[in-house]
Design a protein around this motif. Structure first.
Motif, PDB file in Angstrom:
ATOM      1  N   GLY A 252      -0.417   8.847   8.609  1.00 34.50           N
ATOM      2  CA  GLY A 252       0.872   8.231   8.308  1.00 34.50           C
ATOM      3  C   GLY A 252       1.981   9.242   8.470  1.00 34.50           C
ATOM      4  N   ASN A 291       1.368   2.725  12.957  1.00 32.38           N
ATOM      5  CA  ASN A 291       1.818   2.851  11.569  1.00 32.38           C
ATOM      6  C   ASN A 291       3.045   2.011  11.233  1.00 32.38           C
ATOM      7  OD1 ASN A 291       0.907   6.066  12.289  1.00 32.38           O
ATOM      8  ND2 ASN A 291      -0.028   5.091  10.511  1.00 32.38           N
ATOM      9  N   TYR A 297       6.579   1.912   7.299  1.00 31.07           N
ATOM     10  CA  TYR A 297       5.511   2.729   7.865  1.00 31.07           C
ATOM     11  C   TYR A 297       4.386   2.828   6.845  1.00 31.07           C
ATOM     12  CZ  TYR A 297       8.673   3.910  11.612  1.00 31.07           C
ATOM     13  OH  TYR A 297       9.511   3.829  12.694  1.00 31.07           O
ATOM     14  N   TRP A 299      -0.173   3.365   6.326  1.00 28.48           N
ATOM     15  CA  TRP A 299      -1.236   4.290   6.713  1.00 28.48           C
ATOM     16  C   TRP A 299      -2.313   3.577   7.519  1.00 28.48           C
ATOM     17  CZ3 TRP A 299      -1.122   9.519   5.308  1.00 28.48           C
ATOM     18  CH2 TRP A 299      -0.072   9.873   4.446  1.00 28.48           C
TER      19      TRP A 299
END
Length: 521
Positions: A252, A291, A297, A299
């Motif tokens: 991430g 991601n 965003y 993981w």
């Protein structure tokens, strides 16, 4: 784990819940001036509290008004706050504190320290203060900025970190003893950020002093990470620095990885390195694919690309600022507004938030006065001049001022729902949080502008090509680095005796290229 469509539905719900429906822009020049003054007051309240109740310990405990050591017992908050004094215009206190640090700092100590934290806070803070000292004429000689007492301190502590890089891969251990090197039995498992966050400080040291060991060590570490990335172009969270085996495969933009991406892009700018820029761009493309979900965003597994955690972390908030620096302003703006919506709901951002439910994760409800949301707001305002971002800064400032202020400083929010406080004020509050807030409301600050008339008498023109912030918000003068690097190359090429250097252990090995020599098979 939620499906992609499930994430979309919850994110749309979250946005409608958190975003204000009627956001009125009413900020004026007078308002901005008042906000700037409030930030200065905030800085001095916490700075004076640290000096009165905590110095020479590392950090202030703002509820009990006492001090304690955290990252190494070297007056960390004072080092971290040094360049902020100049940013807000206090030259007298800068000279006083810099003089005191030159006389009192001693890194020859039998203590174990974080290689990462010592680099970004101590090495970065001392280098920045050294490069800014020309603005006030602090202990300058004919060799400045290629030599100086603050630079010597930075060199000393950085040299004590070098044993950590003596591994099979060139990637460093996470801990080192300042006197004896890597402790016996030290784990070889290190987070990705702990491997990839050295090139700004170490490259700066090499360019200023001519000692190539620092730049070489940082580049070998970056090359080790680059070779270890997955076929999808992703990196994980933790890696074994002896074997290159990933021990945590979640990928991430947030904790454990964040500043690795930051240093690739900023290193590319600071050192004109196509190699670092290409690495950042390739990784950026993979992040967008694996991601990014509706301008959030999350993981994913670095090898399979499947979502693994649908969480937002407060450290993620640096990302829109980095996107802005990369020129992706539209995407940066949308993502920052998502993150700001979390702040508006709770008054702060928690360390971990479950995006689907819009609630902090149990045990991670705190806000430790982090700067990342403010950092991105400052970058986006500089890029767009949109007053919306000033309004964001005003609300953030108001939240911190009304909920975190104590008798002697500002305290971590232990729980963003109850606003209960914790007895912690990390050094980055004075290094980053107050600095980025001030810069947001000070459009004419020297860090934003062109060359300064005050620099005209200096042999190396300060301020001529702007600044790059390290991940602790310590500004590095691009022009000064290039000036010293050119001097070192000329010394090498003409075989002239190098400029006198205080540290006798410095080795000179001028190199014209950057990074490309370190791409190994």
């Amino acid at each position: 784990m939620l499906s992609h469509n499930g994430i979309n539905i919850f994110i749309l719900f979250l946005l409608h819940t958190l975003m204000p429906s009627n956001f009125v822009l009413t900020i004026s020049n007078r308002d901005i001036s008042s906000l700037r003054e409030k930030v200065v007051s905030m800085f001095y309240h916490s700075y004076n509290g640290y000096m009165k109740y905590a110095y020479p310990y590392d950090e202030l405990k703002p509820l009990t008004c006492t001090g304690h050591d955290t990252w190494g017992s070297y007056s960390l908050t004072l080092i971290d706050a040094l360049d902020t004094l100049l940013v807000i215009g206090n030259q007298t206190e800068f000279v006083r504190v810099a003089s005191a640090l030159v006389k009192t700092l001693d890194f020859d100590r039998d203590i174990n320290v974080s290689v990462f934290e010592t680099n970004i806070r101590v090495v970065g803070g001392l280098l920045s203060a050294h490069l800014l000292s020309g603005r006030v004429g602090f202990q300058l000689d004919d060799n400045w900025p290629c030599d100086g007492p603050l630079l010597n301190l930075a060199f000393d502590v950085a040299e004590r970190l070098l044993p950590a890089f003596d591994t099979n891969t060139g990637m460093p251990y996470g801990t080192v003893n300042l006197r004896y090197g890597v402790p016996e039995g030290e784990t070889s498992i290190t987070c990705t950020a702990g491997v990839g966050t050295f090139i700004l400080e170490f490259g700066t040291l090499s360019r200023l002093t001519g000692d190539q060991r620092f730049e070489d060590a940082a580049l070998r570490a970056l090359n080790g990470l680059w070779k270890a990335k997955s076929d999808l172009g992703l990196v994980g969270n933790h890696i074994d620095v002896q074997t290159s085996k990933w021990t945590a495969q979640d990928s991430g933009i947030g904790p454990g990885i964040d500043s690795y991406f930051e240093y690739l892009l900023k290193g590319a700018i600071l050192f004109d390195s196509p190699w670092l820029l290409e690495m950042f761009r390739e990784l950026y493309k993979s992040i967008v694919v694996y991601n990014k979900v509706d301008d959030w965003y999350i993981w994913s597994n670095m090898f399979k690309g499947k979502y693994s955690m649908t969480t937002f972390h407060s450290l993620d908030a640096y990302w829109p600022g980095l996107q802005t620096l990369h020129g992706d302003v539209a995407n940066a703006s949308r993502t920052l507004k998502n993150y700001y919506s979390v702040w508006r709901k709770f008054g702060f951002t928690p360390e971990f938030l479950q995006i689907a439910h819009g609630l902090p994760i149990k045990g991670r409800e705190s806000y430790p006065l982090r700067p990342e949301l403010i950092e991105s707001t400052m970058y986006l305002y500089q890029a767009t001049k949109d007053p919306y971002f000033l309004e964001m800064g005003r609300e953030i400032l108001h939240s911190i001022e009304t909920s975190c202020k104590t008798k002697c400083g500002y305290a971590t929010v232990k729980n963003i729902i109850t606003h209960e406080l914790d007895d912690k004020m990390e050094s980055f509050f004075l290094a980053e949080t107050t600095k980025y807030l001030y810069l947001l409301f000070d459009a004419n600050n020297f860090l934003h502008g062109e060359s300064d008339p005050a620099d005209n008498d200096l042999k190396c023109k300060m301020h001529s090509q702007g600044y790059i912030f390290n991940t602790e918000a310590h500004p590095i003068d691009i022009g000064a680095l290039k000036c010293c690097h050119t001097k070192r190359i000329k010394e090498f090429e003409t075989k002239v005796t190098p400029l006198p250097l205080t540290c006798k252990t410095r080795n000179f090995d001028a190199r014209l290229s950057f990074g490309e020599n370190f791409i190994e098979d």
